[in-house]
Design an enzyme around this catalytic site. Structure first.
Site, short mmCIF file in Angstrom:
data_model
loop_
_atom_site.label_atom_id
_atom_site.label_comp_id
_atom_site.label_asym_id
_atom_site.label_seq_id
_atom_site.Cartn_x
_atom_site.Cartn_y
_atom_site.Cartn_z
N SER A 125 -7.33 1.94 -2.45
CA SER A 125 -5.85 1.14 -2.55
C SER A 125 -6.27 -0.19 -3.19
O SER A 125 -7.01 -1.01 -2.64
CB SER A 125 -5.08 0.99 -1.20
N GLU A 143 -13.60 -12.18 -5.64
CA GLU A 143 -12.06 -11.81 -5.92
C GLU A 143 -11.08 -12.61 -5.36
O GLU A 143 -9.85 -12.45 -5.47
CB GLU A 143 -11.90 -10.44 -5.77
N GLU A 175 0.75 -1.23 -0.01
CA GLU A 175 -0.13 -0.11 -0.10
C GLU A 175 0.92 1.33 -0.23
O GLU A 175 0.55 2.25 -0.53
CB GLU A 175 -0.86 -0.05 1.17
N CYS A 221 -10.36 -1.35 14.44
CA CYS A 221 -10.53 -2.80 14.73
C CYS A 221 -10.74 -3.20 16.32
O CYS A 221 -11.46 -4.30 16.68
CB CYS A 221 -9.51 -3.59 14.30
N GLU A 278 -15.56 -10.94 3.87
CA GLU A 278 -14.59 -10.69 2.84
C GLU A 278 -13.93 -12.00 2.16
O GLU A 278 -13.69 -12.07 0.96
CB GLU A 278 -13.41 -9.64 3.53
N GLU A 336 2.32 1.84 -3.26
CA GLU A 336 1.25 2.07 -4.37
C GLU A 336 0.99 3.47 -4.10
O GLU A 336 0.76 4.34 -5.04
CB GLU A 336 0.07 1.34 -3.94
N CYS A 369 -8.38 -1.82 3.99
CA CYS A 369 -8.18 -3.02 4.87
C CYS A 369 -9.63 -3.47 5.55
O CYS A 369 -9.44 -4.69 6.08
CB CYS A 369 -7.01 -2.99 5.77
N LYS A 427 -15.17 -9.76 8.17
CA LYS A 427 -13.95 -10.60 7.40
C LYS A 427 -14.55 -11.85 7.18
O LYS A 427 -13.98 -12.46 5.90
CB LYS A 427 -12.86 -10.79 8.51
#
Lengths: 573, 427
Positions: free
Chosen positions: A318, A365, A278, A502, A360, A281, A298, A357
């Site tokens: 990102s 993907e 990241e 988190c 996710e 990037e 994230c 999560k």
């Protein structure tokens, strides 16, 4: 200040505070149910009733302000009787399958019933709502039969996260808290953040339990490879009854080994890896005129939020995957090759502070290793249940280090747990990469703390990089308004869906701000105590780039560690 | 017995939407006077008159006004509660359709008193035909400069917006009404804070019933002493009564407070219809007390009716003949309340339905003495624990009917034949 009398005790208290606050200051406990210390006063359950001299009606202590000379009885026979009668009405509506309810032992209604010594039978016809349990979501189970209509979840979702997935329908006895238009949870804009679960006092909203899948995989002989998110070591002990903020990384690894996990890895490593990808990037976008501000990706709840409400702006996200989803393919490729394990035989598990999560790891993907990169995502609450089930005495466990080859992560990876942590970690690395100098002061206090919006500027060899940090989706919505208007004058923005980051996530033990603050302090202490505090300096990061990935943003890194986003605006229709 | 028409003075005499017609009968003179007065003088006048609210609770009007006046804020509101939802009640509709300007005038006087510049009329959803009347009347009043900017050349501005309800009884409760105007679910708020300090849109708000507001102009025009001479000592003035049920001449009548209930039933309304006998009377709408035929020699003012266990409320009198069954009447009442509960607080949401189910059980001849005890205990609990007046008053018809018709309930338990509940339960 005013003088009041509570249960015969004379008190000097601040004018305008509620009877409940006044009573608590004098160590007098008034039972409550809908009341939540971090939320607005609701005054609807009518449990915290008290008697005020001169008034015929009983008043709710949570909402009624004290005034000069007020004489209050918090436990008179009239009060006790009324509280029991109101509780009886709640119980007449509530399924009494407590023994096999996911909330058994953690239920506020259960506690209250005990506290009020509710020993007599219910005089009314039982009338449980005829609604089905909604298990459609990857993350949250909604059981409307158990709902007591305290409306805490509505506030968490609508006022806090500004989404409003659930609300009240119908009125009177038929009132129910549901997603609109008869939709199931998975058909709604729900981002799976689990903040509703965090405030539900009963078993109406609970975390989807995936622990059985772990046992099944163990049984079938799979190699169980786990990654443990940065914040988990800070909240797992709390979930098992210890003080909020008690770190227990070593004991956690021991417990997981006892449970049968074959490898237990530190996801501080993949947090470090995220910073590498990241961070590079970001530098690339700044240098080559890429889309700015770049926004962190994230947090899967935030990503779904962005895909739903700002689909045209996902190009700001990102492309670097979250730490969980970076670790997934690394385990099923790099680690599998290195240890000569057939990736098909690996069950990759993440232990997370997060309910989103679970969503996710099931995104389409996320299959870059040729398999589902992460098979199962467990929350802290679920892992704590497994530890309890196995009869492990967590308090007395010896410590075990995380397994190699990913070893101990950096302090930068560690602080991913708190709001502002990703930003601070990124700045530590980006600064040194760009300037080639050693960062003198590692602590970026401007991006820490619980302010709604935190901003900072960093001088990178003459280029001023402006950054912003928000947490909670209400604040995210606000900053996206600026991004859309073109007035978000930043290079890099960190967004975390849960208030506090988190460490306040929906998969943790039940939160309040006091606990989140204690957890946060612990996170920064653990950062200070770690030998390496910058992502690019850990051995594991250096090794994986040397042995496997080449360099940040390499083709291989792109294939395994970066992703793309989709448009979910149809969910709003 | 002759009516005393103060509030209904213009009924069927003027074109209700014409401000000019209203002005020609002396309308807006009181407002002109109020505009030259200090806010406090207006409140003091109403205080001297002893006016009490006509919507239900009978709260002294000047006190509400004083709270709103004392609250320091640049923005304040006057709200007219026209959500006339109490079953059987039509008096506000009569006022609004026959003399809306008298209500506007009252609102403007109230606005001047507390320092508000904006008012709302919250109109019952079931009165859609009243909406255009009000709209036209407001436009004409604006054209006559009795509403809007610079009213009557005084420099004071006040305008009114009409807001339609959506069909919930509970929105007649003042704070639920605010929620509804604000676009939220119509659920009452906890109190304090009271509307006088934090009401509509969080601003100091004066909310009055239609009839209360219509009293302002006559009081200001004729003075408090004149008003005090009408009605009874604790409840000066006249009252609109809606008489419904089994009488020969149902309707909305205006009498001085303290008028005798028995005289209303037999002299004014021509007695019980079809020559039947009187069983019971419910005063104050569905949330009122149910009294028996021996108790009707009752002066109808706020304090006397309160003493009977109920309240004068909005002045609705339901006359029930002896072909009815009191348990059935109460069952019907409870059916109304349980479906109109907003569902917010436990006692009303859950208790309302359980009360209804227990009464049904008694109607069905399956009730027990223990059920009777449960009913009393539950009703008493709701009365002191619910969040708003709806939950408190659900209990009133139950408790008063139990007090005044205990033997009827018991005969249902005993399995005596009930011609209304319809079953010969035998043994």
């Amino acid at each position: 200040m005013v003088t009041i009398h509570i249960d015969g005790q004379e008190l000097q208290v601040k004018k305008g505070i509620t009877i409940l606050e006044a009573a608590r200051s004098a160590n007098i406990k008034i039972p409550t149910l809908c009341y939540h210390e971090d939320q607005k006063i609701k005054s609807v359950c009518r449990i915290c009733l008290v008697e005020i001299e001169g008034q015929r009606l009983l008043q709710a202590a949570c909402s009624y302000p004290v005034s000069e000379g007020m004489v209050i009885k918090t436990a008179s026979p009239k009060v006790i009787k009324a509280r029991r009668n109101v509780l009886e009405l709640i119980l007449a509506r509530h399924p009494q399958d407590c023994l096999n309810c996911p909330k058994n032992g953690f239920c506020e209604l259960q506690d209250l019933t005990q506290e009020l010594h509710m020993k007599r039978p219910i005089r009314y016809q039982r009338d449980i709502r005829p609604h089905q349990v909604d298990e459609s979501s990857t993350s949250i189970v909604r059981d409307p039969t158990k709902c007591i209509l305290c409306t805490r979840c509505i506030e968490a979702c609508e006022d806090g996260q500004t989404i409003g997935v659930i609300g009240k329908e119908n009125r009177g006895f038929d009132t129910i808290v549901v997603p609109p238009y008869g939709k199931d949870m998975n058909e709604t804009v729900c981002v799976n953040c689990g903040q509703c679960v965090q405030v539900c006092p009963v078993g109406a909203l609970t975390i989807k339990d995936d622990t059985d899948k772990i046992y099944e995989n163990l049984d079938s002989g799979k190699i169980l490879v786990a990654q443990v998110a940065p914040s988990v070591r800070t909240t797992i002990a709390e979930a098992l009854g210890e003080a909020p903020g008690t770190p227990s990384a070593g004991r956690l690894v021991t417990a997981m080994k006892l449970l049968g996990f074959h490898y237990v890895f530190d996801a501080d490593f993949s947090a470090d890896l995220t910073i590498m990808e990241e961070g590079y990037e970001l530098l690339d976008r700044i240098k080559n005129g890429g889309v700015l501000p770049m926004i962190t990706s994230c947090c899967p709840a935030w990503v779904k939020f962005c895909e739903t409400y700002n689909p045209k702006y996902v190009k700001h996200l990102s492309t670097a995957k979250s730490p969980q989803q970076m670790f997934g393919p690394v385990i099923k490729t790099y680690f599998a090759e290195k240890h000569k394990i057939d990736p098909a035989n690996i069950c990759s598990i993440s232990i997370m502070p997060c309910t989103a999560k679970k969503f996710e790891c099931q995104r389409e993907e996320m299959n870059d290793s040729g398999y589902q990169d992460v098979d199962i995502s467990l929350t802290v609450q679920e892992l704590a249940n497994m530890i309890r089930e196995a009869g492990i005495n967590y308090a007395d466990l010896p410590e075990t280090p995380f397994d190699d080859p990913f070893g101990l992560g950096s302090g930068a990876g560690e602080i991913f747990a708190a709001t502002g942590g990703v930003m601070e970690a990124a700045l530590r690395t980006v600064y040194e990469v760009v300037t080639g100098k050693t960062l003198e002061k590692l602590d970026f206090h401007d991006v820490r703390g619980l302010d709604n919006l935190k901003e900072a500027e960093v001088d990178l060899n003459g280029t001023i990089v402006r950054v912003a940090v928000v947490h909670g989706l209400g604040n995210a919505r606000e900053i996206m308004r600026k991004v859309r208007a073109g007035t978000a004058n930043y290079h890099f923005i960190e967004v975390m869906a849960c208030p506090g980051g988190c460490i306040g996530g929906g998969g943790n033990p039940i939160r309040n701000w006091k606990k989140v603050k204690a957890r946060t302090e612990s996170v920064y202490q653990q950062d200070r105590d770690l030998p390496v505090r910058k992502s690019h300096e850990t051995d594991a990061i250096k090794t994986i780039y040397k042995e496997f990935l080449g360099e940040p943003l390499s083709d291989k890194a792109h294939h395994l560690l970066h992703t793309s986003y989709c448009n979910r605006q149809d969910l709003l229709r | 017995m002759e009516e005393m028409r103060i509030l209904l003075r213009n009924k069927d005499k003027i074109n209700p939407t014409s401000a000019q017609d209203y002005i020609q009968t002396g309308g807006y003179e009181a407002l002109r006077k109020a505009l030259s007065m200090d806010g406090q003088e207006i409140i003091d006048t109403l205080k001297a008159a002893g006016l009490r609210g006509r919507g239900g609770a009978g709260f002294p009007t000047h006190m509400k006004m004083q709270f709103a006046k004392n609250a320091e804020d640049d923005v304040k509101y006057v709200v007219c509660n026209a959500d006339e939802g109490e079953p059987g009640t039509n008096k506000d509709r009569v006022l609004l359709t026959t003399d809306p300007n008298s209500v506007f005038e009252g609102m403007a006087i109230a606005a001047k008193a507390i320092g508000a510049h904006k008012g709302f009329i919250y109109l019952r959803a079931e009165y859609p035909y009243v909406f255009p009347i009000l709209k036209e009347a407001i436009e004409n009043a604006r054209a006559a400069r009795c509403l809007g900017d610079d009213i009557l050349g005084s420099g004071f501005s006040f305008d009114i917006e009409i807001h339609s309800g959506a069909g919930a009884y509970v929105c007649g409760e003042e704070t639920a009404l605010f929620e509804s105007i604000e676009g939220h679910r119509g659920e009452p708020r906890y109190r304090p804070p009271f509307p006088g300090t934090k009401g509509l849109f969080g601003k100091p708000t004066l909310l009055n019933n239609v009839e209360t507001l219509a009293n302002f102009a006559p009081i200001l025009r004729n003075g408090p002493d004149w008003f005090r001479k009408i009605g009874s000592e604790g409840s000066p003035g006249t009252k609109l009564f809606t008489i419904c049920g089994n009488v020969n001449h149902r309707g909305v009548y205006e009498f001085p407070m303290g008028v005798n209930l028995k005289e209303i039933i037999y002299d004014v309304c021509g007695g019980i219809a079809e020559g039947k006998g009187l069983l019971a009377v419910q005063t104050g709408g569905s949330s009122g007390a149910i009294i028996n035929a021996t108790q009707i020699d009752l002066p109808l003012d706020i304090d006397h009716v309160s003493a009977s266990g109920g309240r004068l409320g909005c002045g609705t009198i339901l006359v029930i003949d002896d072909t009815n069954c009191i348990v059935d009447i109460v069952r019907n009442n409870l059916d109304f309340f349980r479906s109109e509960s907003c569902g917010q607080c436990t006692p009303c949401r859950e208790g309302g339905t359980h009360l209804y189910e227990l009464i049904c059980k008694i109607c069905d001849g399956k009730g027990t003495l223990r059920d009777m005890d449960t009913i009393v205990d539950l009703a008493n609990t709701m009365r002191i624990t619910a969040l708003c007046g709806l939950g408190h008053s659900t209990a009133v018809p139950v408790l008063t009917s139990l007090q005044n018709f205990r033997e009827v309930y018991e005969s249902h338990l005993d399995g005596d034949y009930c011609p209304v509940c319809g079953k010969d339960w035998g043994n």
